[in-house]
Scaffold this motif. Structure first.
Motif, PDB file in Angstrom:
ATOM      1  N   GLN A 247       0.906  -1.206  -0.169  1.00 24.80           N
ATOM      2  CA  GLN A 247       0.504   0.605  -0.261  1.00 24.80           C
ATOM      3  C   GLN A 247       0.927   0.871  -0.160  1.00 24.80           C
ATOM      4  O   GLN A 247       0.422   2.469  -0.196  1.00 24.80           O
ATOM      5  CB  GLN A 247      -1.076  -0.327   1.255  1.00 24.80           C
ATOM      6  N   ASN A 248       2.150   1.428   0.375  1.00 21.40           N
ATOM      7  CA  ASN A 248       3.604   2.127   0.044  1.00 21.40           C
ATOM      8  C   ASN A 248       3.881   2.935  -1.387  1.00 21.40           C
ATOM      9  O   ASN A 248       4.440   3.316  -1.068  1.00 21.40           O
ATOM     10  CB  ASN A 248       4.245   2.273   1.379  1.00 21.40           C
ATOM     11  N   ASN A 249       3.294   1.763  -1.718  1.00 19.13           N
ATOM     12  CA  ASN A 249       3.891   1.611  -3.813  1.00 19.13           C
ATOM     13  C   ASN A 249       3.012   2.126  -5.010  1.00 19.13           C
ATOM     14  O   ASN A 249       1.934   1.122  -4.586  1.00 19.13           O
ATOM     15  CB  ASN A 249       4.660   0.126  -3.925  1.00 19.13           C
ATOM     16  N   ASN A 250       3.080   2.917  -4.839  1.00 16.66           N
ATOM     17  CA  ASN A 250       2.208   3.666  -5.411  1.00 16.66           C
ATOM     18  C   ASN A 250       2.532   3.252  -7.436  1.00 16.66           C
ATOM     19  O   ASN A 250       1.557   3.286  -7.710  1.00 16.66           O
ATOM     20  CB  ASN A 250       2.299   5.246  -6.011  1.00 16.66           C
ATOM     21  N   GLU A 251       3.163   2.819  -7.448  1.00 17.25           N
ATOM     22  CA  GLU A 251       3.567   2.226  -8.185  1.00 17.25           C
ATOM     23  C   GLU A 251       2.626   0.112  -8.443  1.00 17.25           C
ATOM     24  O   GLU A 251       2.349   0.286  -9.534  1.00 17.25           O
ATOM     25  CB  GLU A 251       4.816   1.608  -8.831  1.00 17.25           C
ATOM     26  N   SER A 252       2.617   0.279  -6.941  1.00 15.77           N
ATOM     27  CA  SER A 252       1.873  -1.144  -7.532  1.00 15.77           C
ATOM     28  C   SER A 252       0.409  -1.288  -7.416  1.00 15.77           C
ATOM     29  O   SER A 252       0.230  -1.883  -7.982  1.00 15.77           O
ATOM     30  CB  SER A 252       2.276  -1.925  -6.084  1.00 15.77           C
ATOM     31  N   LYS A 253       0.426  -0.149  -6.621  1.00 11.92           N
ATOM     32  CA  LYS A 253      -1.353   0.045  -6.915  1.00 11.92           C
ATOM     33  C   LYS A 253      -1.577   0.547  -8.165  1.00 11.92           C
ATOM     34  O   LYS A 253      -3.075  -0.069  -8.789  1.00 11.92           O
ATOM     35  CB  LYS A 253      -1.732   1.833  -6.146  1.00 11.92           C
ATOM     36  N   GLU A 254      -0.691   0.944  -9.190  1.00  8.73           N
ATOM     37  CA  GLU A 254      -1.514   1.387 -10.831  1.00  8.73           C
ATOM     38  C   GLU A 254      -1.069  -0.271 -11.020  1.00  8.73           C
ATOM     39  O   GLU A 254      -1.617  -0.537 -12.439  1.00  8.73           O
ATOM     40  CB  GLU A 254       0.165   2.373 -11.153  1.00  8.73           C
ATOM     41  N   ASP A 255      -0.138  -0.589 -10.791  1.00  4.38           N
ATOM     42  CA  ASP A 255      -0.374  -2.360 -11.351  1.00  4.38           C
ATOM     43  C   ASP A 255      -1.472  -2.777 -11.220  1.00  4.38           C
ATOM     44  O   ASP A 255      -1.681  -3.700 -11.979  1.00  4.38           O
ATOM     45  CB  ASP A 255       1.233  -2.994 -11.097  1.00  4.38           C
ATOM     46  N   TYR A 256      -1.892  -3.041  -9.229  1.00  8.90           N
ATOM     47  CA  TYR A 256      -3.002  -3.486  -9.824  1.00  8.90           C
ATOM     48  C   TYR A 256      -4.199  -3.217 -10.618  1.00  8.90           C
ATOM     49  O   TYR A 256      -5.163  -3.920 -10.960  1.00  8.90           O
ATOM     50  CB  TYR A 256      -3.321  -3.382  -8.281  1.00  8.90           C
ATOM     51  N   SER A 257      -4.335  -1.673 -10.614  1.00 13.76           N
ATOM     52  CA  SER A 257      -5.742  -0.876 -11.574  1.00 13.76           C
ATOM     53  C   SER A 257      -5.376  -1.691 -12.547  1.00 13.76           C
ATOM     54  O   SER A 257      -6.462  -2.318 -13.477  1.00 13.76           O
ATOM     55  CB  SER A 257      -5.404   0.144 -11.489  1.00 13.76           C
ATOM     56  N   THR A 258      -4.261  -2.301 -13.555  1.00 19.94           N
ATOM     57  CA  THR A 258      -4.271  -2.268 -15.161  1.00 19.94           C
ATOM     58  C   THR A 258      -4.540  -3.922 -15.083  1.00 19.94           C
ATOM     59  O   THR A 258      -5.771  -4.021 -15.847  1.00 19.94           O
ATOM     60  CB  THR A 258      -2.477  -2.627 -14.923  1.00 19.94           C
ATOM     61  N   GLN A 259      -4.147  -4.391 -13.849  1.00 22.92           N
ATOM     62  CA  GLN A 259      -4.308  -5.853 -13.597  1.00 22.92           C
ATOM     63  C   GLN A 259      -6.163  -6.882 -13.357  1.00 22.92           C
ATOM     64  O   GLN A 259      -6.277  -7.055 -14.255  1.00 22.92           O
ATOM     65  CB  GLN A 259      -3.766  -6.586 -12.475  1.00 22.92           C
TER      66      GLN A 259
END
Length: 357
Positions: A247-259
């Protein structure tokens, strides 16, 4: 008695002060900084999400255009009633989209769905009918639900999903679906933001007039909507995918929205494939000036490898040589020219790939 009169005078002063401030704000916006007035007539659909309110006629006004929107008894923006049963000899395309798909800021005859139908009929002699099930604010998650509950009832030959960059965040915000170990699952059965408030306001006899005509009300509503979306996005981001995202990783959040968005598109494709319905995507690009456009679709064209039929109008937009494709003083929707380019391009793509057999 004197005290009561003094109190009444104070109340009147406050009332008129507020009244004159509102009038002043209205005049300022109309003369100095006009805002686009794009009312949304939505209601709770029977399957738990927003849908267009049936049997409505209303106007959208921006500094660049004025258009009339009309919905039929099923909430479809159309000039006629459309039965579920498909007529013999007719090909049907069901369109799922948001305000771009619904044709905000253009007249009915200028919508890209209408132009698609016209180009198929006139240029290729294909007896096609486009069923436009778009609703402003929908993301891919809601489009999947519309397809399953309403779209399939029209017996489509093609399901066309209109994609826009807002879909990423819309799919997170709605919280209708999630991913667990890479698999899509249903998180919530309903998503009806502000629908109850809207239904209450619409009971007030003056509300509809204010919604369609007041610059200040529109300014305040849009400001409140932006803040509400930001708050909802913040709340959603603290509750999602502990096994998938830091949750502290904006890039991971963007990856999740893409997935999540890709999983939803794949699900729509699977629903279509199970019924031998062709599935294709229209990618609405973002403008960068009047001559440059860019896509934020999850895949580059050379990465698709047959995964989707995808039409992007970027190359066709560039051929317009700087003519206005997107409105600049409204909410950035397609102009009539932009819509015609998209409709023509879609028709060419459908025929080229033999999607209507």
């Amino acid at each position: 008695m004197i005290h009561m009169k003094t109190k009444q005078v104070k109340i009147l002063k406050i009332f008129f002060s507020v009244f004159y401030c509102l009038i002043g704000a209205e005049i300022f916006l109309r003369i100095i900084a006009p805002v686009p007035i794009l009312p949304r007539r939505v209601c709770a659909a029977s399957y738990g999400i927003r849908g267009n309110k049936p049997n409505q006629t209303y106007w959208q006004r921006t500094p660049e255009t004025t258009v009339k929107l009309k919905t039929n008894s099923k909430g479809i923006r159309a000039d006629r009633e459309i039965p579920y049963e498909k007529p013999v000899g007719v090909y049907r395309i069901v369109l799922l989209g948001d305000s771009f798909g619904m044709g905000y800021e253009v007249d009915y005859n200028d919508m890209f769905s209408t132009r698609l139908e016209w180009h198929l009929r006139e240029s290729y002699q294909i007896n096609a009918e486009v069923i436009n099930l778009s609703t402003s604010g929908h993301g891919t998650a809601e489009e999947l639900i519309v397809l399953q509950n309403e779209g399939l009832r029209y017996h489509p030959d093609i399901v066309l999903v209109q994609w826009h960059s807002t879909d990423y965040q819309d799919n997170i915000r709605s919280d209708l679906y999630g991913l667990k170990d890479g698999a899509l699952y249903v998180k919530n059965e309903t998503y009806l933001p502000a629908v109850k408030i809207r239904e209450t306001l619409e009971k007030l006899f003056f509300y509809v007039w204010v919604e369609e005509n007041s610059q200040f009300y529109t300014f305040f509503r849009e400001f409140a909507a932006v803040k509400a979306k930001a708050l909802l996005d913040s709340l959603r981001s603290t509750r999602v995918r502990p096994n998938t995202v830091n949750q502290n990783n904006n890039e991971s959040k963007e990856d999740y929205s893409t997935q999540l968005s890709v999983a939803l598109l794949d699900k729509i494709k699977a629903v279509c494939s199970d019924r031998k319905i062709e599935f294709m995507i229209l990618d609405i690009p973002r403008p960068r000036g009047s001559k440059e456009f860019y896509s934020v679709f999850p895949f580059e064209p050379d990465q698709l490898n047959g995964r989707y039929y995808l039409y992007s109008p970027i190359d066709d937009f560039k051929k317009a040589n700087g003519q206005k494709i997107f409105w600049e003083k409204g909410h950035g929707h397609l102009t009539p020219l932009g819509c015609d380019i998209v409709g023509k391009g879609l028709a060419e793509y459908v025929v080229k790939n033999a999607l209507l057999k």
